[in-house]
Motif scaffolding. Structure first.
Motif, short mmCIF file in Angstrom:
data_model
loop_
_atom_site.label_atom_id
_atom_site.label_comp_id
_atom_site.label_asym_id
_atom_site.label_seq_id
_atom_site.Cartn_x
_atom_site.Cartn_y
_atom_site.Cartn_z
N LEU A 192 0.82 -1.21 0.00
CA LEU A 192 0.00 0.00 0.00
C LEU A 192 0.86 1.26 0.00
N VAL A 193 1.94 1.24 0.79
CA VAL A 193 2.84 2.40 0.81
C VAL A 193 3.46 2.61 -0.56
N ALA A 194 3.88 1.49 -1.21
CA ALA A 194 4.46 1.61 -2.55
C ALA A 194 3.43 2.12 -3.54
N THR A 195 2.18 1.65 -3.42
CA THR A 195 1.13 2.11 -4.33
C THR A 195 0.86 3.60 -4.13
N LEU A 196 0.80 4.04 -2.87
CA LEU A 196 0.60 5.47 -2.60
C LEU A 196 1.76 6.30 -3.13
N ALA A 197 3.00 5.79 -2.96
CA ALA A 197 4.15 6.52 -3.48
C ALA A 197 4.10 6.63 -5.00
N ASP A 198 3.66 5.54 -5.65
CA ASP A 198 3.54 5.58 -7.11
C ASP A 198 2.45 6.56 -7.55
N LEU A 199 1.34 6.58 -6.84
CA LEU A 199 0.28 7.53 -7.18
C LEU A 199 0.74 8.97 -6.96
N GLU A 200 1.50 9.20 -5.86
CA GLU A 200 2.02 10.55 -5.62
C GLU A 200 2.98 10.97 -6.73
N ARG A 201 3.84 10.02 -7.14
CA ARG A 201 4.78 10.34 -8.24
C ARG A 201 4.03 10.66 -9.52
N ARG A 202 3.01 9.88 -9.83
CA ARG A 202 2.24 10.14 -11.04
C ARG A 202 1.49 11.46 -10.94
N ARG A 203 1.00 11.81 -9.71
CA ARG A 203 0.32 13.09 -9.54
C ARG A 203 1.27 14.26 -9.80
N LEU A 204 2.50 14.15 -9.25
CA LEU A 204 3.47 15.23 -9.45
C LEU A 204 3.86 15.35 -10.91
N GLN A 205 4.04 14.19 -11.57
CA GLN A 205 4.39 14.24 -12.99
C GLN A 205 3.27 14.86 -13.82
N GLY A 206 2.02 14.49 -13.49
CA GLY A 206 0.90 15.07 -14.22
C GLY A 206 0.81 16.57 -14.01
N ALA A 207 1.02 17.02 -12.76
CA ALA A 207 0.99 18.45 -12.49
C ALA A 207 2.12 19.17 -13.22
N ALA A 208 3.31 18.55 -13.24
CA ALA A 208 4.43 19.18 -13.95
C ALA A 208 4.16 19.28 -15.45
N ARG A 209 3.58 18.21 -16.03
CA ARG A 209 3.25 18.27 -17.46
C ARG A 209 2.19 19.34 -17.74
#
Length: 490
Positions: free
Chosen positions: A290-307
């Motif tokens: 779950l922690v890894a899944t949350l970290a992956d979702l956070e990374r994807r959120r930051l990447q989407g915001a940066a794009r």
């Protein structure tokens, strides 16, 4: 006394009969003597046989018959021993019973009073299990639609198992590794005659907890036990325990035995786990995953915001290329247009006022006194025309007046209240007008009203039939009035 004779203590000898000196005893004495002999000789026996003719009496006692291929024996289980039996007696079940032999003097029969009962073998236990399974299946307790879903992220887990075995240690270790949460352990015996009752009491005890109480109510329950033989796992095939599991309002996981072991509560529980460790894995997610899944979702959120920000920056740059380099250049043209418009505003307002003044002068010329006089003349002419049409000629008015006077005289001449000369109005003594001879009785007092006064009279018999009145004389016709002239209202 011969060797075959029996002596009964406390029995008075009866009068000897000819040729026989044995004392006579009563039936009751013989029956109870045999009862004592059987109980002394067979005070504890262990029998194997097949159960038939099971009768559960309203008093709580169970009466049955044990038989084999050559003989049968009646048996009884007293009410206090029924609940303590490891298996419940059923017709056709092969069992091994332990008890004492006694007799029932009222029927001159002997029986066994059963203290304990166990299945004669695994085959008998499985046959009993299949019968009980079919019974509960017919009641709908195995239906998937009545099973509850397990919580995805449980806060409190209730475990019902032995507190000293390896099962509880494996469950706690697995939960601690995967999903650290609050675990409540209800210690019970998981083997033997009292195991089923203790497990059922533990389920009801967990259900009685309230969410706001000092002990939190579990979100899910686990009934766990290690592997063993059919006899070791038999308490979990208890009918009362199965019904308690089926009626439990908290989602329940059955984790009894190994993966190949099957008990009755596996079918009525909300979920079956192959092992107790597997139950812990079913109930808890992996926290690291779950922690890894949350970290992956956070990374994807930051990447989407940066794009998104980069896309907006690119579009802003492309738009900026079409704009002047200095903001003053962007506003200069508009300022110049504003200056030109403000400079022309004063002269434009003057021209607008002049145009409106000219238009007002033209309208003023049209509003002279002659225009008002012409309107008044037209209205005066129309009024004179209407007055002429409404004027009544004097001769027409005179003719109408004379005609009205003539009609009034004719109306007065026909008024019965003022009779004309030659006419009379007949009344009775009450003043009612009499208009027919049929209304007058012989000798009736009458009042005759003439034009110049009243005269009293009395009616005589008269003719039997009324005479027809003579026709009235024709009136002279008046000359017709001349046709009215133009404008006569009559």
């Amino acid at each position: 006394m011969t060797d075959d004779s029996y002596a009964f203590e406390g029995t008075a000898p009866a009068a000897p009969t000819t040729g026989d000196n044995n004392p006579a005893v009563s039936i009751s004495e013989l029956a109870f003597a045999l009862k004592r002999t059987l109980e002394d000789r067979f005070g504890h026996v262990r029998l194997r046989g097949e159960i038939s003719k099971v009768n559960r009496h309203a008093s709580g006692h169970v009466y049955l018959t044990l038989k084999d291929d050559k003989a049968s024996l009646d048996g009884v289980v007293w009410k206090g021993q029924v609940r303590g039996l490891s298996i419940q007696p059923e017709t056709g079940l092969e069992v091994i019973v332990t008890g004492k032999i006694t007799s029932y003097p009222a029927r001159s029969s002997y029986q066994i009073v059963i203290d304990s009962m166990e299945a004669a073998g695994a085959g008998a236990l499985l046959a009993q299990l299949e019968r009980l399974k079919a019974k509960l299946r017919d009641e709908g307790l195995f239906e998937p639609g009545r099973k509850s879903a397990l919580p995805r992220y449980p806060r409190v887990i209730g475990v019902i198992t032995s507190p000293t075995g390896a099962v509880i240690r494996d469950i706690l270790h697995r939960i601690r590794e995967r999903w650290p949460c609050h675990v409540l352990v209800w210690p019970v015996v998981v083997q033997g005659e009292v195991a089923a009752r203790q497990v059922a009491a533990a389920i009801r005890g967990f259900e009685a907890l309230t969410p706001e109480g000092p002990i939190p109510r579990p979100d899910v329950l686990v009934v766990a036990r290690g592997g063993g033989s059919v006899e070791d796992l038999w308490p979990f095939n208890d009918e009362e325990l199965a019904r308690t599991v089926a009626a439990c309002s908290i989602p329940l996981v059955s984790a009894v035995g190994h993966e190949t072991d099957t008990t009755l509560i596996d079918f009525v529980s909300d979920r079956r786990a192959p092992t107790p460790t597997g139950a812990a894995e079913i109930l808890t997610p992996v926290r690291a995953e779950l922690v890894a899944t949350l970290a992956d979702l956070e990374r994807r959120r930051l990447q989407g915001a940066a794009r998104l920000i980069e896309d907006r920056r690119t579009r802003l740059r492309a738009t900026a290329r079409g704009l002047p380099k200095r903001p003053e250049d962007l506003l200069g043209l508009a300022r110049q247009r504003l200056d030109h418009a403000s400079s022309r505003l004063g002269s434009a307002l003057g021209k607008n006022v002049a145009v409106h003044q000219q238009h007002l002068a033209v309208l003023q010329g049209r509003l002279g006194r002659g225009l008002l006089d012409r309107g008044l003349e037209r209205r005066a002419t129309r009024l004179a025309t209407l007055s002429e049409k409404l004027a009544i000629p004097p001769r027409a008015l005179d003719r109408g007046t004379q005609s009205l006077i003539a009609l009034s005289r004719a109306l007065n001449s026909l008024n019965p209240r003022t009779p004309k000369p030659g006419f009379v109005r007949v009344e009775d003594d009450a003043g009612a007008w009499l208009t027919s001879a049929a209304d007058i009785a012989p000798g009736q007092a009458l009042s005759l009203a003439f034009a110049d006064g009243r005269v009293g009279a009395t009616a005589d018999g008269g003719d039997s039939e009324p005479r027809p009145a003579p026709p009235p004389a024709p009136r002279p016709r008046k000359p017709a009035a001349p046709p009215p002239e133009q404008g006569d209202l009559f």
